[in-house]
Design a protein around this motif. Sequence first.
Motif, PDB file in Angstrom:
ATOM      1  N   TRP A 204      -6.333  12.023   6.224  1.00  0.00           N
ATOM      2  CA  TRP A 204      -7.111  11.417   7.525  1.00  0.00           C
ATOM      3  C   TRP A 204      -6.396  12.250   8.580  1.00  0.00           C
ATOM      4  N   LYS A 205      -7.623  13.389   8.876  1.00  0.00           N
ATOM      5  CA  LYS A 205      -7.692  13.756   9.906  1.00  0.00           C
ATOM      6  C   LYS A 205      -6.326  14.981   9.714  1.00  0.00           C
ATOM      7  N   GLY A 206      -6.412  15.196   8.531  1.00  0.00           N
ATOM      8  CA  GLY A 206      -5.713  16.719   8.406  1.00  0.00           C
ATOM      9  C   GLY A 206      -4.163  16.099   7.296  1.00  0.00           C
ATOM     10  N   GLN A 207      -3.939  15.336   8.017  1.00  0.00           N
ATOM     11  CA  GLN A 207      -2.890  14.156   7.448  1.00  0.00           C
ATOM     12  C   GLN A 207      -2.720  13.814   6.441  1.00  0.00           C
ATOM     13  N   PRO A 208      -2.209  13.585   4.930  1.00  0.00           N
ATOM     14  CA  PRO A 208      -1.910  13.076   3.367  1.00  0.00           C
ATOM     15  C   PRO A 208      -1.129  11.467   4.228  1.00  0.00           C
ATOM     16  N   ILE A 209      -2.259  10.672   3.441  1.00  0.00           N
ATOM     17  CA  ILE A 209      -1.912   9.540   3.620  1.00  0.00           C
ATOM     18  C   ILE A 209      -1.358   8.920   2.738  1.00  0.00           C
ATOM     19  N   ALA A 210      -0.318   7.506   2.182  1.00  0.00           N
ATOM     20  CA  ALA A 210       0.022   7.107   1.318  1.00  0.00           C
ATOM     21  C   ALA A 210       0.485   7.941   0.143  1.00  0.00           C
ATOM     22  N   ASP A 211       1.322   9.433   0.653  1.00  0.00           N
ATOM     23  CA  ASP A 211       1.295  10.656  -0.653  1.00  0.00           C
ATOM     24  C   ASP A 211       1.665  10.264  -1.577  1.00  0.00           C
ATOM     25  N   GLY A 212       1.572  10.372  -2.915  1.00  0.00           N
ATOM     26  CA  GLY A 212       2.341   9.560  -3.622  1.00  0.00           C
ATOM     27  C   GLY A 212       2.173   8.752  -4.563  1.00  0.00           C
ATOM     28  N   LYS A 213       1.275   8.009  -3.666  1.00  0.00           N
ATOM     29  CA  LYS A 213       1.475   6.623  -4.038  1.00  0.00           C
ATOM     30  C   LYS A 213      -0.450   5.765  -4.706  1.00  0.00           C
ATOM     31  N   TRP A 214      -1.137   6.881  -5.087  1.00  0.00           N
ATOM     32  CA  TRP A 214      -2.839   6.813  -5.399  1.00  0.00           C
ATOM     33  C   TRP A 214      -2.214   6.393  -6.857  1.00  0.00           C
ATOM     34  N   ASP A 215      -1.673   7.584  -7.414  1.00  0.00           N
ATOM     35  CA  ASP A 215      -1.918   7.272  -8.723  1.00  0.00           C
ATOM     36  C   ASP A 215      -1.521   5.906  -9.645  1.00  0.00           C
ATOM     37  N   SER A 216      -0.898   5.514  -8.994  1.00  0.00           N
ATOM     38  CA  SER A 216       0.167   4.325  -9.682  1.00  0.00           C
ATOM     39  C   SER A 216      -0.508   3.166  -8.554  1.00  0.00           C
ATOM     40  N   SER A 217      -1.453   2.837  -8.137  1.00  0.00           N
ATOM     41  CA  SER A 217      -2.330   2.057  -7.227  1.00  0.00           C
ATOM     42  C   SER A 217      -3.906   2.464  -7.551  1.00  0.00           C
ATOM     43  N   GLU A 218      -4.675   1.655  -8.942  1.00  0.00           N
ATOM     44  CA  GLU A 218      -5.833   2.185  -9.109  1.00  0.00           C
ATOM     45  C   GLU A 218      -6.538   1.181  -8.259  1.00  0.00           C
ATOM     46  N   THR A 219      -6.543   0.186  -8.673  1.00  0.00           N
ATOM     47  CA  THR A 219      -7.703  -1.161  -8.209  1.00  0.00           C
ATOM     48  C   THR A 219      -7.733  -0.349  -6.347  1.00  0.00           C
ATOM     49  N   GLN A 220      -6.592   0.049  -5.773  1.00  0.00           N
ATOM     50  CA  GLN A 220      -6.748   0.327  -4.239  1.00  0.00           C
ATOM     51  C   GLN A 220      -7.547   1.440  -3.901  1.00  0.00           C
TER      52      GLN A 220
END
Length: 261
Positions: free
Chosen positions: A157-173
């Motif tokens: 978001w605007k060049g900055q990482p968001i919730a880095d490293g958490k998306w692979d374990s948050s499939e539905t989100q």
Amino acid sequence: MNLERRKWFKPIVTCKTETKRSLLALTETDELKGTARLRDACVSLTLLYQAYAVHSHLDWLGALTKQSEQNRFYVRWCIRRPMPSPKSAPNTNPGTADGDTEPVSLCDPSTVRQVALALEDIRPLYEVPDDPDDLIDALKPTVPLLLVDRSPRQVFWKGQPIADGKWDSSETQWNLLWTLARSSGRIVDQGMLQRPESQKMASRRSRLAKLLAETPELDARVSNQRGQGYRLDLSSEDVILLQDDGTGRLNSVGAPSLRTL
């Protein structure tokens, strides 16, 4: 000046002054932004596409189909103009006398040069890095929201990482945010999500909010459309989605201006 002339003279002068002022402002804006040449190149190539594509799709311009078909002939005429054939050419038509000329269709060199220059002008739009990581770095500052569907998944978001490293374990989100981004500006309902029967949309939205907790500005862009679903309040131009094609190369999703890597 008599009264009759004075009635129409003043409105004309006023109109001319306003038009000149508006034209000057437009010219200055284009020059400051450096977009005039790129804009003209895009217009030229769009007209070329309209004239020669078997089925041109210009609905995104709001162009009427009938009007578009009528313009095809004119654009083609500008590119290949009817010109008299050279008198020295052999007479192949028995219906004409020797020395007579017949019109032939030849490419106008000036128009061909204009097309070549237009292609050169838009080349920077397609010059993207060969390395996927370099591509991501190049795109991060260009749009507010960038989603990268690869391992590991990434959101910027605007060049900055968001919730880095958490998306692979948050499939539905992830699926909710991806679907919202792909349909940015439009309502997304339960049926548009992956495995819609597995979890209610409100629950997915609540879990997504936790991942976006450190980015309240982005979280606030996901608005609840009561009784219908949710919407990401961003224009399509403000979002880029990249997806791994299985070989490590990134494909743009819903962004035809980006070349496949």
